[in-house]
Design an enzyme around this catalytic site. Structure first.
Site, short mmCIF file in Angstrom:
data_model
loop_
_atom_site.label_atom_id
_atom_site.label_comp_id
_atom_site.label_asym_id
_atom_site.label_seq_id
_atom_site.Cartn_x
_atom_site.Cartn_y
_atom_site.Cartn_z
N CYS A 1 33.75 38.59 49.30
CA CYS A 1 35.09 38.12 48.97
C CYS A 1 36.02 38.45 50.13
O CYS A 1 35.72 39.29 50.97
CB CYS A 1 35.59 38.78 47.70
SG CYS A 1 34.51 38.50 46.28
N SER B 1 28.17 40.20 41.41
CA SER B 1 28.35 38.90 40.76
C SER B 1 28.89 37.84 41.69
O SER B 1 28.50 36.68 41.63
CB SER B 1 29.29 39.04 39.57
OG SER B 1 30.54 39.55 39.99
N CYS B 2 29.82 38.19 42.58
CA CYS B 2 30.53 37.14 43.31
C CYS B 2 30.19 37.07 44.77
O CYS B 2 30.59 36.12 45.45
CB CYS B 2 32.04 37.31 43.15
SG CYS B 2 32.73 38.67 44.12
N GLY B 3 29.51 38.06 45.33
CA GLY B 3 29.20 37.98 46.75
C GLY B 3 30.35 38.43 47.61
O GLY B 3 31.18 39.23 47.21
#
Length: 280
Positions: free
Chosen positions: A121, A117-119
């Site tokens: 991090c 979802s967020c790539g």
């Protein structure tokens, strides 16, 4: 998979597969390091690993790679209680470097955890992302506005897994006439793009300085950064861009287009590459 509808009916439904992939880097001295864990749709794992390592600036050319292989047993090779062990082993992939290859080990000190979802991090700073990207050359590439409008339909036609599950993102490269070159699907939008770039990287076809990239979701900072690493001059997204994505595209001379749907789009950067019909 057996599911139940809102009206109580039971039926079989297909869902997108999501499993972890650990990417490990095999160094010339025989040691290997875990670099990333990502939740992905199995398939094209070698492309995903190569694309990730390239877009993160860890490897620079395909000649640096000796081999890419899954560790342990493949999924489905054994039965019974060992099935899960086999699955986990096949969900680890190792990229072994050539004997004369060198990498910036400082980049490996930052261990990544990537989710669908967020790539990526845990980046220490935006400057770390910008350090390896180069400005896009102005080679005169243009694409007609009506071709831009046609790209989402062409993408959807090529999304075979999406048609079955409705749960996958896609990234695709097109030429300026709207002809599709390559498409990859994944539960993670970043993974889909890494697979596309990884394929081109392994084939020695970077930079992609005549390509148009379309992503099925929004245009995030990370996706723009990956596109810049691959030398892609035009990036279009079905969804919205983020403010940092726009800033990065402007800084490096990339054309960034968002909200490509329903016969319209917005140009956020590099409008000279989009040929629009004149309004009278």
């Amino acid at each position: 998979m057996a599911v139940r509808s809102a009206d109580g009916r039971e039926f079989r439904d297909k869902v997108a597969v999501e499993e972890p992939l650990e990417i490990r880097l095999g160094l010339p001295d025989g040691t290997h390091k875990a670099v990333s864990i990502t939740m992905r749709t199995p398939g094209e794992d070698a492309e995903l690993a190569a694309g990730f390592l390239f877009t993160e600036g860890i490897i620079k050319s395909p000649e640096q790679i000796k081999q890419i292989r899954h560790c342990g047993l493949k999924i489905g090779k054994v039965k019974g209680a060992l099935d899960r062990v086999a699955s986990l082993n096949s969900n680890t992939i190792r990229v072994d470097l050539s004997d004369n290859a060198s990498v910036d080990l400082k980049k490996l000190e930052r261990h990544f955890y990537t989710t669908s979802s967020c790539g990526v991090c845990g980046k220490s700073s935006i400057d770390a992302l910008r350090s390896d990207a180069k400005p896009i050359d102005n080679n005169g590439l243009e694409i007609a506005g009506e071709v831009v409008n046609s790209l989402p339909d062409e993408l959807r036609k090529a999304q075979s897994a999406f048609e079955r599950t409705g749960g996958l993102h896609a990234s695709a490269l097109f030429d300026a006439s709207g002809e599709i070159d390559i498409i990859r699907e994944d539960v993670g939008r970043h993974n889909a793009l890494d697979k596309v770039i990884g394929k081109k990287f392994l084939d020695g076809e970077l930079p992609q300085n005549n390509a148009v990239l379309l992503v099925s979701g929004r245009a995030s900072f990370e996706l723009v950064q990956k596109g810049l690493m691959a030398g892609i001059p035009i990036m279009a997204a079905v969804g919205a861009p983020s403010s940092l994505a726009v800033e990065l595209a402007k800084e490096y001379g990339m054309t960034l287009v968002g909200f490509v749907r329903d016969g319209r789009f917005n140009i956020y950067s590099g409008d000279a590459r989009i040929r629009l019909r004149s309004h009278r």
